[in-house]
Motif scaffolding. Structure first.
Motif, mmCIF file in Angstrom:
data_model
loop_
_atom_site.group_PDB
_atom_site.id
_atom_site.type_symbol
_atom_site.label_atom_id
_atom_site.label_comp_id
_atom_site.label_asym_id
_atom_site.label_seq_id
_atom_site.Cartn_x
_atom_site.Cartn_y
_atom_site.Cartn_z
ATOM 1 N N VAL A 54 0.842 -1.208 0.000
ATOM 2 C CA VAL A 54 0.000 0.000 0.000
ATOM 3 C C VAL A 54 0.874 1.255 0.000
ATOM 4 O O VAL A 54 0.641 2.196 -0.768
ATOM 5 N N LEU A 55 1.896 1.282 0.854
ATOM 6 C CA LEU A 55 2.777 2.449 0.907
ATOM 7 C C LEU A 55 3.528 2.648 -0.411
ATOM 8 O O LEU A 55 3.680 3.776 -0.881
ATOM 9 N N ALA A 56 3.987 1.564 -1.003
ATOM 10 C CA ALA A 56 4.686 1.673 -2.287
ATOM 11 C C ALA A 56 3.741 2.200 -3.367
ATOM 12 O O ALA A 56 4.135 3.010 -4.210
ATOM 13 N N SER A 57 2.487 1.763 -3.316
ATOM 14 C CA SER A 57 1.496 2.265 -4.280
ATOM 15 C C SER A 57 1.227 3.742 -4.056
ATOM 16 O O SER A 57 1.114 4.517 -5.011
ATOM 17 N N LEU A 58 1.114 4.158 -2.808
ATOM 18 C CA LEU A 58 0.911 5.573 -2.494
ATOM 19 C C LEU A 58 2.085 6.408 -2.977
ATOM 20 O O LEU A 58 1.906 7.512 -3.489
ATOM 21 N N GLN A 59 3.284 5.874 -2.813
ATOM 22 C CA GLN A 59 4.481 6.585 -3.252
ATOM 23 C C GLN A 59 4.410 6.861 -4.754
ATOM 24 O O GLN A 59 4.721 7.956 -5.210
ATOM 25 N N THR A 60 3.954 5.878 -5.511
ATOM 26 C CA THR A 60 3.809 6.050 -6.953
ATOM 27 C C THR A 60 2.655 6.996 -7.279
ATOM 28 O O THR A 60 2.784 7.891 -8.115
ATOM 29 N N PHE A 61 1.525 6.817 -6.613
ATOM 30 C CA PHE A 61 0.334 7.602 -6.898
ATOM 31 C C PHE A 61 0.516 9.079 -6.554
ATOM 32 O O PHE A 61 0.097 9.962 -7.305
ATOM 33 N N LEU A 62 1.145 9.391 -5.423
ATOM 34 C CA LEU A 62 1.270 10.774 -4.972
ATOM 35 C C LEU A 62 2.323 11.575 -5.741
ATOM 36 O O LEU A 62 2.296 12.802 -5.717
ATOM 37 N N ARG A 63 3.268 10.908 -6.401
ATOM 38 C CA ARG A 63 4.261 11.547 -7.283
ATOM 39 C C ARG A 63 4.928 12.760 -6.613
ATOM 40 O O ARG A 63 5.036 13.826 -7.204
ATOM 41 N N TYR A 64 5.375 12.602 -5.401
ATOM 42 C CA TYR A 64 5.969 13.715 -4.662
ATOM 43 C C TYR A 64 7.133 14.365 -5.407
ATOM 44 O O TYR A 64 7.197 15.582 -5.519
ATOM 45 N N SER A 65 8.060 13.566 -5.904
ATOM 46 C CA SER A 65 9.243 14.161 -6.546
ATOM 47 C C SER A 65 8.865 14.888 -7.839
ATOM 48 O O SER A 65 9.399 15.967 -8.126
ATOM 49 N N GLU A 66 7.950 14.338 -8.604
ATOM 50 C CA GLU A 66 7.507 14.996 -9.843
ATOM 51 C C GLU A 66 6.810 16.320 -9.533
ATOM 52 O O GLU A 66 7.081 17.348 -10.172
#
Length: 160
Positions: A88-100
């Protein structure tokens, strides 16, 4: 910021006042975008560290459960739930796109900074030599940046 929303707006009376107003607003926008970029970078880093920590713990636990045959069913449930949490956390990391998103705010901050420096050069020049074409060019550039810049939440306050 809330207090300034309730003040009456007085448009600038001359080119000098207009340029000063735009310098202030460009600086505020520049700082707010950089502030948002810093927040997104920090959030992305925290989420990334959580993903690393949980996936490491899950991988280690899964390996130990393969090695040790006398693992309790409760521990296997904890390992399974931890694995789901990591996914779930890894999916959130991708979904939230913080660095982009942080990079988009950094770019907008840099663009506002470039326009602010140009406005400061216009302001520093002889006030009787203000060419309205220069000011109109800056206005068009500010409009373009505002259209392309990512949204800033109202709670982002300019630091500095």
């Amino acid at each position: 910021m809330t207090a300034s929303l309730h003040q009456t707006y007085e448009p600038p009376q001359d080119a000098r006042a207009l340029v000063l107003n735009w310098i202030r607003r460009a600086r505020e926008s520049q700082i707010r975008h950089y502030t948002m970029a810093d927040r997104l970078t920090a959030s992305g880093r925290k989420l990334g560290l959580a993903v690393i920590g949980i996936t490491t713990a899950t991988g280690t636990s899964a390996f130990l459960s393969l090695v040790a045959t006398a693992i309790s069913p409760q521990l296997r449930i904890v390992i399974g739930l931890t694995s789901i949490g990591a996914a779930v956390l890894a999916s959130l990391q991708t979904f939230l796109r913080y660095s982009e998103r942080a990079e988009l705010h950094r770019r907008a901050g840099a663009q506002y900074g470039a326009v602010r420096r140009r406005l400061e050069a216009i302001h520093a020049a002889d006030p009787y030599l203000h060419d309205m074409r220069d000011i109109e060019g800056v206005r068009d550039e500010l409009d373009q940046i505002a259209q392309n810049a990512p949204h800033l939440p109202r709670g982002i306050v300019a630091r500095g």
